[in-house]
Design an enzyme around this catalytic site. Structure first.
Site, PDB file in Angstrom:
ATOM      1  N   HIS A  60     -13.323 -33.302   0.092  1.00  0.00           N
ATOM      2  CA  HIS A  60     -11.956 -33.106   0.577  1.00  0.00           C
ATOM      3  C   HIS A  60     -11.915 -32.292   1.856  1.00  0.00           C
ATOM      4  CE1 HIS A  60      -8.050 -31.019   0.946  1.00  0.00           C
ATOM      5  NE2 HIS A  60      -7.587 -32.192   0.588  1.00  0.00           N
ATOM      6  N   CYS A  61     -12.875 -31.395   2.052  1.00  0.00           N
ATOM      7  CA  CYS A  61     -12.751 -30.409   3.125  1.00  0.00           C
ATOM      8  C   CYS A  61     -13.139 -30.918   4.512  1.00  0.00           C
ATOM      9  CB  CYS A  61     -13.584 -29.166   2.782  1.00  0.00           C
ATOM     10  SG  CYS A  61     -12.963 -28.257   1.347  1.00  0.00           S
ATOM     11  N   ILE A  62     -14.407 -31.258   4.704  1.00  0.00           N
ATOM     12  CA  ILE A  62     -14.904 -31.517   6.048  1.00  0.00           C
ATOM     13  C   ILE A  62     -14.247 -32.731   6.711  1.00  0.00           C
ATOM     14  CG2 ILE A  62     -16.966 -31.879   7.457  1.00  0.00           C
ATOM     15  CD1 ILE A  62     -16.736 -29.133   6.151  1.00  0.00           C
ATOM     16  N   ILE A  78     -11.306 -33.872   6.273  1.00  0.00           N
ATOM     17  CA  ILE A  78      -9.844 -33.801   6.298  1.00  0.00           C
ATOM     18  C   ILE A  78      -9.318 -32.521   6.949  1.00  0.00           C
ATOM     19  CG2 ILE A  78      -7.785 -33.653   4.828  1.00  0.00           C
ATOM     20  CD1 ILE A  78      -9.159 -35.580   2.917  1.00  0.00           C
ATOM     21  N   ASP A  79      -9.819 -31.367   6.529  1.00  0.00           N
ATOM     22  CA  ASP A  79      -9.225 -30.102   6.946  1.00  0.00           C
ATOM     23  C   ASP A  79      -9.158 -29.907   8.458  1.00  0.00           C
ATOM     24  OD1 ASP A  79      -9.046 -29.736   4.277  1.00  0.00           O
ATOM     25  OD2 ASP A  79     -10.469 -28.089   4.135  1.00  0.00           O
TER      26      ASP A  79
END
Length: 419
Positions: free
Chosen positions: A259-261, A263-264
């Site tokens: 989810h992080c890299i 999207i964020d």
């Protein structure tokens, strides 16, 4: 009857948070709109990698309960929002779940409540999106109730760092809100780091992941030209990592997942463009490089087939490991998905194997699972190692595969092609 904590969203962030709080003696209720998930949890069944059924049973024995009844929020002293923040089809932030959760809280908001947003988002969300919705209830943030942001730092599958021993950054709408939120988290987390405000706390998470995003893009691009110059990048990284200061090792791969890299950093890029009217060039360049890695892997696979006088169309390609990181079943934003789509579009016969995944349908297309790994390795024209799960015997895979392309630098066999 008052309870200590209500968590909205019982996924990879909310459920481990509930576990740690319950183990620390807090009374915890979990709220989710997914009734099937709620029923499953209340019957003792886990749906995430990091918690087993036994963990859920322990939580239930400690008083944890899950519910779809929003009235339970009114009885909690603190309400923590842990809902997904994906990208829209246009690549912009989708705050639909945050807005829905906040609207639900507003109907149950009471004086002296503490509301904390943990969902990753762009700077200003807590004050500009969450606060106005809550204040429609007639209460004022900072005086009638407390409002804060605390970035989640959950790392699924990490055997060393969990909720309790990962420092927790907290930034409140007011200094008093920061103090209240800090005191709350200190009840079940070892180290709590007060921040200046909500924007600084929101930006903290984006900096952490943008740092990784950019450095991964750097080595991904280096992997491409090192291959062309016949330089072993994996050896270069190992050499550089011997320096005891000024260097941190990052490694190339078939793309970025989770989810992080992926999207964020887009949340940060969106906010910079929307607020300042100019691009965040580092982020957008890194995104461009990382997004094209699946296509580069397909190009390398085609080259390996060409060396044997074969075309990609009609060849059997075995993908090994389709999750976004090793040793878990989580497939969120896995680079295996766009890679599979590209291979299928080019007419490859696609097969997969993953010890953690029984069925795989990237973009809705069902891919055949290889139940006999050795047979699949021996018959596939090219086997592509996308994820080096600990269950894999890499030496055996390298010896058995007709041709192996290692995108993780996990093998040392001279006969193996590496990214």
């Amino acid at each position: 009857m008052s309870i200590d904590m209500a968590i909205i969203g019982l996924g990879y962030v909310g459920l481990p948070l509930a576990q740690q709080a319950s183990r620390s003696g807090l009374s915890v209720v979990g709220f989710d709109v997914n009734s099937a998930m709620v029923d499953s949890l209340n019957s003792g069944t886990s749906h995430i990698d990091d918690l087993t059924d036994d963990d859920i049973a322990e939580m239930l024995s400690l008083g944890f309960t899950a519910t779809t009844d929003e009235k339970a929020l009114a009885d909690a002293d603190a309400i923590v929002i842990c809902v997904p923040t994906p990208l829209s089809v246009d690549g912009e932030p989708d705050l639909g779940a945050v807005i829905a959760a906040t609207t639900t809280i507003s109907r149950q908001l009471r004086k002296d409540h503490l509301v904390v947003l943990e969902s990753t988002t762009y700077p200003g969300t807590t004050d500009e999106v969450v606060r106005p919705i809550l204040e429609k209830a007639g209460l004022t943030a900072g005086s009638d109730f407390h409002l804060a942001f605390s970035p989640e730092r959950v790392d699924p599958g990490n055997p060393t760092y969990g909720i309790a021993n990962t420092p927790k950054v907290v930034g409140g709408h007011t200094p008093e809100s920061t103090e209240v939120a800090t005191a709350f988290y200190s009840r079940f987390i070892d180290t709590v780091v007060p921040s200046k405000g909500t924007r600084e706390a929101e930006m903290t998470k984006l900096l952490e992941n943008t740092y990784r995003h950019i450095n991964i893009a750097l080595v991904n691009e280096m992997a491409q030209f090192c291959h062309e110059m016949d330089i072993d990048l994996w050896e270069v990284i190992r050499n550089a990592a011997t320096k005891p200061f000024g260097f941190q090792a990052f490694f190339p791969g078939p793309g970025v997942g989770g989810h992080c890299i992926p999207i964020d950093p887009n949340y940060l890029s969106y906010k910079v463009r929307a607020t300042l009217g100019r691009p965040f060039q580092f982020v957008e360049l890194a995104q461009s490089i990382n997004l094209q890695m699946p296509a580069y892997v397909v190009e390398r696979v085609a080259d390996l087939l060409n060396d044997d006088g074969k075309a990609l169309r009609g060849s059997t390609i075995l993908l090994l490991g389709v999750t976004y990181k090793p040793n878990i079943a989580d497939q969120r934003e896995s680079p295996a998905t766009p890679l599979a789509q590209l291979l299928l579009d080019k007419g490859a016969n696609l097969v997969f194997h993953d010890p953690h995944v029984e069925e795989w349908t990237p973009n809705g297309v069902s891919v055949t699972r290889a139940d006999d790994l050795d047979k699949a390795l021996a018959t596939a024209d090219v086997s592509v190692l996308l994820q080096n799960h600990r269950d894999y015997d890499l030496a055996s895979i390298a010896a058995t595969a007709k041709k192996l392309f290692d995108t993780k630098g996990a093998t040392d066999d001279e006969g193996v092609a590496r990214l």
